[in-house]
Design a protein around this motif. Structure first.
Motif, mmCIF file in Angstrom:
data_model
loop_
_atom_site.group_PDB
_atom_site.id
_atom_site.type_symbol
_atom_site.label_atom_id
_atom_site.label_comp_id
_atom_site.label_asym_id
_atom_site.label_seq_id
_atom_site.Cartn_x
_atom_site.Cartn_y
_atom_site.Cartn_z
ATOM 1 N N THR A 184 -1.747 3.841 -4.075
ATOM 2 C CA THR A 184 -1.022 3.320 -5.238
ATOM 3 C C THR A 184 -0.147 2.122 -4.889
ATOM 4 O OG1 THR A 184 0.830 4.849 -4.881
ATOM 5 C CG2 THR A 184 -0.964 5.598 -6.302
ATOM 6 N N ARG A 218 -10.196 -4.872 -6.000
ATOM 7 C CA ARG A 218 -10.772 -4.516 -7.300
ATOM 8 C C ARG A 218 -11.158 -3.042 -7.382
ATOM 9 N NH1 ARG A 218 -14.464 -8.999 -9.726
ATOM 10 N NH2 ARG A 218 -12.358 -9.890 -9.714
ATOM 11 N N PHE A 219 -11.518 -2.435 -6.266
ATOM 12 C CA PHE A 219 -12.005 -1.047 -6.326
ATOM 13 C C PHE A 219 -10.935 -0.030 -5.921
ATOM 14 C CE2 PHE A 219 -15.678 -3.821 -5.481
ATOM 15 C CZ PHE A 219 -16.397 -3.572 -6.647
ATOM 16 N N SER A 272 -9.211 5.331 -1.869
ATOM 17 C CA SER A 272 -9.471 5.585 -3.288
ATOM 18 C C SER A 272 -8.231 6.007 -4.059
ATOM 19 C CB SER A 272 -10.552 6.667 -3.428
ATOM 20 O OG SER A 272 -10.131 7.865 -2.768
ATOM 21 N N LYS A 273 -7.202 6.550 -3.374
ATOM 22 C CA LYS A 273 -6.012 7.039 -4.071
ATOM 23 C C LYS A 273 -4.764 6.211 -3.788
ATOM 24 C CE LYS A 273 -7.452 11.868 -4.457
ATOM 25 N NZ LYS A 273 -7.081 13.284 -4.180
ATOM 26 N N ASP A 301 -12.831 -9.583 -4.555
ATOM 27 C CA ASP A 301 -12.967 -8.147 -4.809
ATOM 28 C C ASP A 301 -12.167 -7.294 -3.814
ATOM 29 O OD1 ASP A 301 -14.653 -8.700 -6.906
ATOM 30 O OD2 ASP A 301 -16.474 -8.568 -5.681
ATOM 31 N N GLU A 333 -8.786 1.942 -7.439
ATOM 32 C CA GLU A 333 -8.648 2.347 -8.830
ATOM 33 C C GLU A 333 -7.256 2.828 -9.180
ATOM 34 O OE1 GLU A 333 -11.657 5.237 -9.435
ATOM 35 O OE2 GLU A 333 -13.325 3.817 -9.173
ATOM 36 N N ASN A 334 -6.521 3.368 -8.226
ATOM 37 C CA ASN A 334 -5.194 3.914 -8.505
ATOM 38 C C ASN A 334 -4.059 2.987 -8.081
ATOM 39 O OD1 ASN A 334 -5.750 6.722 -9.525
ATOM 40 N ND2 ASN A 334 -6.868 6.818 -7.586
#
Length: 858
Positions: free
Chosen positions: A363, A381-382, A360-361, A378, A384-385
């Motif tokens: 980069t 796509r998820f 999730s984190k 996808d 987010e960072n």
């Protein structure tokens, strides 16, 4: 890369005062004595701060070896060519020493008190010195209260039994034991280091735990109560079992960066008998606060479920250079803090939507140098960072999966076109693909917030109808080098490709086969500062072709013939190397500008050279003289009048010129026959005078055969009774055994005239040039024109002017040139005979300056 650049810069800054002085000398505060065959420490001033004694034959260091050097900070004694003995208190006269380098010197004896009296020493280099375990056991480093870095790599240390005095080294941060023979490390051995925080503890390449079985219940945690910023245990041949046992043993020890590179974990490609790491392999690191884990250069084939699930604080994971082909669903579960994931140089072929779940984190994801050809839509796509996605050098043919992220690397793939997808990015790299249609570029130029676009090494050559140019106020750098824009532009298409790019600052158009620049193609590039047009086929640049505010221009490796210097006057720098300049009068203004401009000219002057004419080939443009071009320019105003006059005369005498041109030899022979008939009763005999010869022929020995056939057989009386000249030349008339200078002088003063046949061989013959000078001297003495110069072959004015004596003659006297057409030879020989027989009075001087005649008679 940044670290390497900083390191290199540091080395340069540190080394610059050292390498600025010669070896075996002292300069300012540095004494440099490399390779000076020293057998003992030399005497140096007490102001010395750096004493460099490597690469000598110093055998012994005692307490009396050094004078008292209170300011000495750096001492190098490494790489001695003989074994080194270091006695007690060897460095006591160096109280402020900061760095002591003994590396790569074989130390046969090291006294336990050798390093006493060094309270400020913070770095001690003892790598590759042949040291044993005793250096740790016997307290050699006691009282070094400022010691920060200790390098004991590449020695013969078998075990790490630290002396209790290490407990007192409160400044110690870095210890390097790499490339030794340490097979095990247990808690009892490292007890003196407990309570310390070290920035580096290296046990790399020791075969640690891999050769001998370890009873971990007895060995226990070697790093108990220690905090390590970096623990390097790479290159020890660790399998999954060894890694798992070690992780469990160090449970609870704080290790922020764990280096496990060059391991043998994983089945590799095509093998099944070696285990890949699983969920239990790194479970013991759960409480170690690992932030950076490097598992690169191994044989991991598959990433199993929750492989790193216990590493909750991990931020950097390096899995590059393995054999990873499979990523199990949930492989990255638990990596809730991970920011950088490196999967480059593996064997990935497909990526699925579930591969990166749990990140999730993250980069930065590096997937370059795999074999990826298919990516589900996808997959990213998820994340987010996600800030940067690197997919260079794979096998992608489409990019429907691309998320809207700031930085995208897609170079080195097989992309032929781009889909019409919503895209947002600051940086896009698409070099080394197969993009052909410039409609793709129109599409990319409409990407919001795009600042840098790299499209080098594609195939842009066509232009089908596409979106109209849109104003782009964000793009700053555009790389279009190594494409084929010429094909599109010569067909008249995509001439508005740069419309609306008002903020573009750098544009690369190198290697695009450009022959010319379309009119107004750069009209909107009002902010452009740098333009690369190198390696094209440009022959001319016209006013208005370049943007008005351009500062740096590269037009090297083109085919520019006569550049207009006004195009470059407003620049701050220009690269003009390796063009095809024609060095004639039309280039004179450009040459003058080159020698006077304040604009920075890149490269060496030797790289800006003439290609034409043949006499100037590869001659640097800077050195070409355009003397005489002003006269030619002054005549330009008369050209129109002369054109009209010449046209009339050409019409009137066309037939005459044709006859003379085609039959001039026949005409000349008829003229000579008539002359002989008219003057048959009055033969033009030669008048007797003080001269032995009518002329001395001066020529190079290498030209003898040509001279004999072309001149002697037609002029010299001894070759034919019909000839009327008595000629002197070296092969026949010089006295054998006589001094050559004497022969030359006798020939010159015994002849009415001196005829110098100046050819390429003549200019390379020192005797010929000497004879030419003597002939000039006689002319000055007689105040008469006794020297006749005949230029033979395709010698240019430039080649003649290189020689002082010939230059002075050409500037003042007429000279003849051997005719190129055989029809003119008889006429020329008659003309030469008249010149030889002609009696001339001494030329008058006007204000002591001889009248100059520079006309070439042909």
């Amino acid at each position: 890369m940044g670290d390497h650049l900083e390191l290199l810069l540091g080395v340069v800054l540190v080394a610059s005062p050292v390498f600025g002085i010669s070896s075996c000398s002292f300069d300012h505060q540095t004494a440099l004595y490399h390779f000076c065959n020293l057998t003992k420490v030399p005497q140096v001033p007490n102001t010395t701060k750096s004493l460099l004694l490597s690469f000598n034959y110093i055998r012994t260091i005692t307490s009396m070896s050094f004078p008292f050097l209170e300011q000495l900070k750096l001492l190098e004694l490494g790489s001695q060519f003989t074994p080194l003995t270091i006695d007690k208190d060897a460095f006591r006269n160096l109280p402020n020493l900061r760095i002591l380098d003994l590396g790569k010197s074989q130390i046969t004896f090291l006294h336990p008190d050798a390093f006493q009296g060094l309270p400020h020493l913070f770095e001690l280099r003892l790598f590759y010195c042949g040291l044993s375990d005793a250096v740790l056991k016997d307290g050699y480093f006691r009282n070094l209260e400022s010691l920060i870095r200790l390098d004991l790599s590449k020695n013969q240390i078998l075990s790490l039994h630290f002396h209790p005095s290490f407990q007192e080294l409160n400044s110690l941060k870095s210890i390097d034991f790499s490339l030794n023979q340490v097979s095990t490390v247990c808690e009892s051995e490292l007890k003196p280091l407990q309570g310390k925080m070290l920035s580096l503890f290296s046990l790399a390449s020791n075969h640690l735990y891999s050769r001998d079985s370890v009873d971990w219940e007895k060995c226990m945690n070697p790093f108990r109560n220690m905090a390590l910023e970096t623990l390097d245990v790479s290159g020890n041949g660790w399998t999954v079992d060894i890694t798992g046992n070690f992780s469990n043993a160090i449970n609870g020890s704080q290790i922020f960066s764990l280096i496990l590179t060059h391991h043998i974990m994983g089945s590799g490609f095509g093998f099944h008998n070696i285990k890949n790491p699983d969920q239990s392999t790194f479970a013991g690191l759960a409480r170690s606060s690992v932030v950076h884990l490097d598992l690169s250069h191994g044989f991991i084939f598959s990433l199993n479920f929750q492989l790193f699930g216990t590493l909750k604080e991990l931020k950097i994971l390096n899995l590059a250079h393995n054999k990873i082909n499979k990523i199990a669903k949930g492989a990255f579960y638990g990596l809730n803090s991970l920011q950088i994931l490196n999967l480059s140089y593996n064997l990935l072929g497909e990526l699925y939507n579930s591969n990166f779940n749990g990140l999730s984190k993250v980069t930065y994801v590096d997937l370059q140098k795999n074999h990826i050809g298919i990516i589900q839509d996808d997959t990213f796509r998820f994340l987010e960072n996600l800030n940067t996605l690197d997919l260079r050098d794979n096998a992608l043919k489409t990019i429907y999966f691309i998320p809207s992220i700031p930085n995208i690397f897609l170079g080195g793939n097989k992309l032929v076109t781009l889909p019409n997808i919503s895209l947002r990015a600051n940086f896009i790299q698409l070099s080394e693909n197969r993009l052909e249609n410039l409609a793709t570029l129109y599409f990319l130029l409409q990407v919001p917030h795009l600042q840098i676009l790299i499209l080098n090494q594609n195939r842009f050559s066509s232009c089908s109808p596409g979106p109209a140019p849109a104003e782009n106020l964000s793009l700053e750098q555009l790389f279009l080098g190594e494409n084929m824009l010429q094909l599109a532009w010569q067909a008249g298409f995509c001439l508005d490709i740069f419309k609306g790019l008002f903020h573009l600052q750098v544009l690369y158009l190198n290697n695009n086969y450009l022959r010319s620049l379309p009119s107004g193609v750069f009209s909107d590039l009002t902010a452009l500062r740098g333009l690369d047009l190198s390696s094209n086929r440009l022959t001319v640049l016209s006013p208005g072709d370049l943007p008005a505010n351009l500062e740096v221009l590269d037009v090297s490796k083109n085919q520019l013939l006569y550049p207009d210097p006004s195009l470059f006057a407003s620049l701050s720098a220009v690269d003009l190397r390796h063009n095809q300049f024609i060095c004639e009068c039309q280039l004179s203004t450009f040459i003058s500008w080159l020698n006077q401009t304040n604009v920075t000219i890149f490269g060496s002057p030797a790289d800006i050279y003439c290609m034409f004419h043949e006499s100037f080939s590869r001659v640097p443009v800077f050195s070409v003289s355009m003397e005489g071009c002003d006269e030619e320019e002054a005549l330009q105003s008369l050209k129109f009048s002369l054109f009209i006059f010449s046209t009339v005369m050409l019409t009137l005498f066309l037939m005459t010129i044709f006859i003379v041109t085609k039959c001039r030899r026949f005409c000349f022979l008829c003229y000579k026959r008539v002359q002989r008939l008219v003057f048959k009763d009055h033969p033009q005999g030669l008048e007797s005078d003080m001269y032995k010869y009518d002329a001395y022929l001066c020529f190079s020995n290498k030209d003898f055969k040509w001279v004999q056939n072309a001149l002697l057989k037609h002029l010299d009386t001894q070759y034919s009774d019909q000839n009327r000249l008595s000629l002197c030349f070296e092969e026949r008339d010089f006295v054998p055994g006589e001094n050559h200078i004497t022969n030359i002088q006798d020939a010159i003063w015994s002849s009415r005239k001196i005829v110098c046949l100046v050819s390429r061989h003549f200019l390379q013959d020192g005797w010929c040039l000497e004879a030419f000078s003597y002939a000039q001297s006689r002319g000055v003495a007689d105040l008469s024109s006794v020297l006749i110069m005949v230029v033979v072959g395709s010698l240019s004015q430039y080649q003649l002017m290189k020689h002082q004596s010939i230059r002075s003659f050409v500037q003042k006297q007429q000279y003849l040139r051997w005719p190129e057409d055989l029809q003119d030879v008889d006429w020329f020989l008659n003309k030469l005979s008249q010149q030889i027989l002609k009696r001339e009075k001494a030329k008058k001087m006007v204000n002591n300056i001889p009248l100059q005649t520079v006309t070439t008679i042909t």
